[in-house]
Motif scaffolding. Structure first.
Motif, PDB file in Angstrom:
ATOM      1  N   UNK A 223      14.052 -12.909 -63.660  1.00 21.82           N
ATOM      2  CA  UNK A 223      14.585 -13.800 -64.691  1.00 21.82           C
ATOM      3  C   UNK A 223      14.071 -15.203 -64.430  1.00 21.82           C
ATOM      4  N   UNK A 224      13.763 -15.919 -65.507  1.00 24.21           N
ATOM      5  CA  UNK A 224      13.129 -17.234 -65.363  1.00 24.21           C
ATOM      6  C   UNK A 224      13.967 -18.198 -64.528  1.00 24.21           C
ATOM      7  N   UNK A 225      15.297 -18.214 -64.731  1.00 22.17           N
ATOM      8  CA  UNK A 225      16.125 -19.144 -63.979  1.00 22.17           C
ATOM      9  C   UNK A 225      16.147 -18.811 -62.494  1.00 22.17           C
ATOM     10  N   UNK A 226      16.125 -17.521 -62.170  1.00 19.41           N
ATOM     11  CA  UNK A 226      16.133 -17.116 -60.771  1.00 19.41           C
ATOM     12  C   UNK A 226      14.785 -17.401 -60.112  1.00 19.41           C
ATOM     13  N   UNK A 227      13.713 -17.204 -60.849  1.00 15.21           N
ATOM     14  CA  UNK A 227      12.389 -17.536 -60.319  1.00 15.21           C
ATOM     15  C   UNK A 227      12.303 -19.027 -60.008  1.00 15.21           C
ATOM     16  N   UNK A 228      12.823 -19.868 -60.899  1.00 14.12           N
ATOM     17  CA  UNK A 228      12.782 -21.311 -60.671  1.00 14.12           C
ATOM     18  C   UNK A 228      13.612 -21.692 -59.445  1.00 14.12           C
ATOM     19  N   UNK A 229      14.780 -21.052 -59.288  1.00 12.76           N
ATOM     20  CA  UNK A 229      15.609 -21.322 -58.110  1.00 12.76           C
ATOM     21  C   UNK A 229      14.870 -20.929 -56.834  1.00 12.76           C
ATOM     22  N   UNK A 230      14.162 -19.806 -56.873  1.00 12.24           N
ATOM     23  CA  UNK A 230      13.379 -19.361 -55.720  1.00 12.24           C
ATOM     24  C   UNK A 230      12.257 -20.348 -55.412  1.00 12.24           C
ATOM     25  N   UNK A 231      11.512 -20.755 -56.423  1.00  8.82           N
ATOM     26  CA  UNK A 231      10.386 -21.671 -56.213  1.00  8.82           C
ATOM     27  C   UNK A 231      10.871 -23.012 -55.645  1.00  8.82           C
ATOM     28  N   UNK A 232      11.957 -23.537 -56.194  1.00 10.36           N
ATOM     29  CA  UNK A 232      12.501 -24.809 -55.703  1.00 10.36           C
ATOM     30  C   UNK A 232      13.001 -24.670 -54.264  1.00 10.36           C
ATOM     31  N   UNK A 233      13.709 -23.566 -53.990  1.00 11.87           N
ATOM     32  CA  UNK A 233      14.217 -23.349 -52.641  1.00 11.87           C
ATOM     33  C   UNK A 233      13.099 -23.225 -51.630  1.00 11.87           C
ATOM     34  N   UNK A 234      12.056 -22.516 -51.992  1.00 13.82           N
ATOM     35  CA  UNK A 234      10.924 -22.331 -51.085  1.00 13.82           C
ATOM     36  C   UNK A 234      10.252 -23.666 -50.764  1.00 13.82           C
ATOM     37  N   UNK A 235      10.124 -24.539 -51.760  1.00 14.37           N
ATOM     38  CA  UNK A 235       9.535 -25.862 -51.523  1.00 14.37           C
ATOM     39  C   UNK A 235      10.374 -26.658 -50.531  1.00 14.37           C
TER      40      UNK A 235
ATOM     41  N   UNK B 228       2.635 -21.661 -54.325  1.00 14.81           N
ATOM     42  CA  UNK B 228       3.239 -21.406 -53.012  1.00 14.81           C
ATOM     43  C   UNK B 228       2.180 -21.510 -51.920  1.00 14.81           C
ATOM     44  N   UNK B 229       1.043 -20.890 -52.146  1.00 17.57           N
ATOM     45  CA  UNK B 229      -0.028 -20.935 -51.154  1.00 17.57           C
ATOM     46  C   UNK B 229      -0.489 -22.370 -50.917  1.00 17.57           C
ATOM     47  N   UNK B 230      -0.636 -23.144 -51.983  1.00 20.12           N
ATOM     48  CA  UNK B 230      -1.060 -24.542 -51.833  1.00 20.12           C
ATOM     49  C   UNK B 230      -0.004 -25.381 -51.113  1.00 20.12           C
TER      50      UNK B 230
ATOM     51  N   UNK C  35      21.127 -17.056 -54.588  1.00 23.76           N
ATOM     52  CA  UNK C  35      21.955 -18.203 -54.952  1.00 23.76           C
ATOM     53  C   UNK C  35      22.354 -19.012 -53.713  1.00 23.76           C
ATOM     54  N   UNK C  36      22.801 -18.326 -52.671  1.00 21.35           N
ATOM     55  CA  UNK C  36      23.180 -19.015 -51.431  1.00 21.35           C
ATOM     56  C   UNK C  36      21.970 -19.663 -50.775  1.00 21.35           C
ATOM     57  N   UNK C  37      20.843 -18.957 -50.803  1.00 24.41           N
ATOM     58  CA  UNK C  37      19.592 -19.476 -50.246  1.00 24.41           C
ATOM     59  C   UNK C  37      19.207 -20.790 -50.912  1.00 24.41           C
ATOM     60  N   UNK C  38      19.162 -20.789 -52.234  1.00 23.26           N
ATOM     61  CA  UNK C  38      18.743 -21.985 -52.969  1.00 23.26           C
ATOM     62  C   UNK C  38      19.757 -23.119 -52.818  1.00 23.26           C
ATOM     63  N   UNK C  39      21.056 -22.806 -52.873  1.00 23.68           N
ATOM     64  CA  UNK C  39      22.089 -23.829 -52.754  1.00 23.68           C
ATOM     65  C   UNK C  39      22.032 -24.526 -51.398  1.00 23.68           C
ATOM     66  N   UNK C  40      21.872 -23.770 -50.335  1.00 27.36           N
ATOM     67  CA  UNK C  40      21.799 -24.358 -48.989  1.00 27.36           C
ATOM     68  C   UNK C  40      20.604 -25.302 -48.874  1.00 27.36           C
ATOM     69  N   UNK C  41      19.461 -24.858 -49.348  1.00 23.94           N
ATOM     70  CA  UNK C  41      18.257 -25.676 -49.223  1.00 23.94           C
ATOM     71  C   UNK C  41      18.342 -26.928 -50.083  1.00 23.94           C
TER      72      UNK C  41
END
Length: 391
Positions: A43-55, A93-95, A300-306
């Motif tokens: 889902x687009x919102x979950x992908x965005x949360x993942x990308x932001x959290x990873x950064x 992500x790679x960059x 959700x917990x992953x992104x919120x913590x970061x």
């Protein structure tokens, strides 16, 4: 959750000269029936949360944990299905990894792919951006088996994906196969092996089907709708794989992995040699020196913590030097070349050497004159028993 300050105290002065990096992409279009890995629907919102959290996670490790510009020798995108993300997201992500870390020029950069989520254009983008190794999840080339496994591509899609990958410039291509699940026969396994070999991969992973808690197959069996793996039959299928793949020129370099000369998976070798690696993304695991830690398996917990500047760790373990020695032996024994016995002179070392001697008397281990230990043919059958004894 763990603050960076608290984690730095746990980590201590861990000597790290270089890293492997694992990125767990949790998204899949559908869950395979054998899978119990942490995953999310796309889902687009979950992908965005993942990308932001990873950064955020990359920044915390690079800057606050002082790993910035640490040499990186391998990067592995796993999942889930990494190629459910758009190529531009994977490249971003790679960059970002390249920005924070010193990715070596000859680094192995692997990505797992489902054949139904790639195209000539997407594979071309990935190869041009620096991905060097493609791991395609085939599992089987029998259509009835693939329907039972769920979420899998048929053989024609796998063949098409491999052809596209070669056209895009990928020369290091691996196939994942699975054996020993309900409904599979020796004849169908032989056909799957022959079909895989006909595609001329540089690497093959052949995994025995295991019943994982939480997988759809596990739920079925708990409800009396299926049968557990037949271990004797699995061993016969494994023997068939060994014979066919070695005859085809592959080397069995690890219990479940075979390659053409020079095409071992360098990232996985880090795991088996207990070299430092950093796991990014929800549920990802890491190993730095004596520290073992894992991220929370919840996006959700992953992104919120970061977002709050807190590492999303749900477990952190600090091993003693002797525990690290035992871990290094257990993982190293998965490689058919074995592992040298190099330990500090302690009571624990004496106890470990006694265990090695006992396993040798049972025919499970072979101790060579140079002080190297490896599994015997019998030990390969009972690797879990050996691991429990050594730990």
């Amino acid at each position: 959750m763990t603050t960076v300050t608290d984690f730095k105290k746990t980590l201590g002065r861990t000597p790290v000269e270089n890293l492997g990096i694992y990125v767990h992409v949790p998204f899949c279009r559908a869950r395979c029936r054998f899978c119990a890995f942490y995953m999310e629907g796309l889902r687009e919102d979950r992908v965005q949360a993942f990308m932001d959290g990873l950064a955020h996670e990359l920044r915390l490790y690079a800057s606050d944990l002082e790993l910035r510009k640490m040499p990186v020798q391998t990067i592995y995108f796993g999942g889930g299905t990494p190629t459910t993300l758009a190529p531009r997201q994977l490249v971003r992500i790679l960059n970002d990894i390249r920005y924070w870390f010193a990715v070596e020029d000859d680094a192995e950069i692997s990505i797992e792919a489902h054949p139904g989520t790639v195209s000539p254009a997407s594979l071309g983008t990935l190869r041009q951006s620096g991905f060097t190794r493609l791991s395609v999840g085939a599992q089987s080339f029998d259509q009835n088996e693939l329907r039972d496994l769920g979420g899998r591509a048929f053989g024609a899609e796998v063949r098409q994906a491999i052809a596209w990958a070669r056209s895009a410039g990928f020369t290091n291509i691996s196939l994942d196969l699975m054996y020993g699940f309900s409904g599979q026969s020796m004849e169908s396994w032989q056909r799957t092996l022959d079909a895989a070999l006909s595609l001329s991969p540089t690497h093959l992973s052949c995994y025995a089907y295991t019943l994982e808690d939480g997988s759809p197959f596990h739920r079925d069996i708990m409800q009396g709708k299926g049968s557990a793996p037949d271990q004797e039959f699995q061993l016969a299928l494994e023997d068939e794989a060994v014979d066919r793949l070695i005859a085809a020129g592959f080397e069995r370099y690890e219990i479940s992995n075979y390659c053409r000369a020079g095409y071992e998976c360098r990232h996985n070798m880090r795991y088996w040699r207990v070299l430092p690696y950093l796991g990014l993304g929800p549920s990802a695991q890491s190993s730095l020196g004596h520290a073992r830690f894992g991220n929370v398996a919840d996006l959700e917990s992953y992104a919120d913590s970061l977002n709050r500047g807190i590492l999303p760790l749900d477990e952190v373990t600090s091993l003693s030097p002797d525990q690290v020695d035992r871990e290094r032996m257990v993982w190293g024994l998965r490689m058919l070349a074995g592992v040298p016995v190099r330990m500090r002179a302690t009571e624990q070392k004496t106890a470990l050497l006694q265990t090695i001697h006992q396993l040798g008397e049972q025919g499970l281990l072979q101790v060579e004159k140079q002080g190297r230990v490896r599994l015997t043919d019998l030990g390969l059958r009972f690797v879990d028993t050996v691991a429990v004894a050594l730990l």
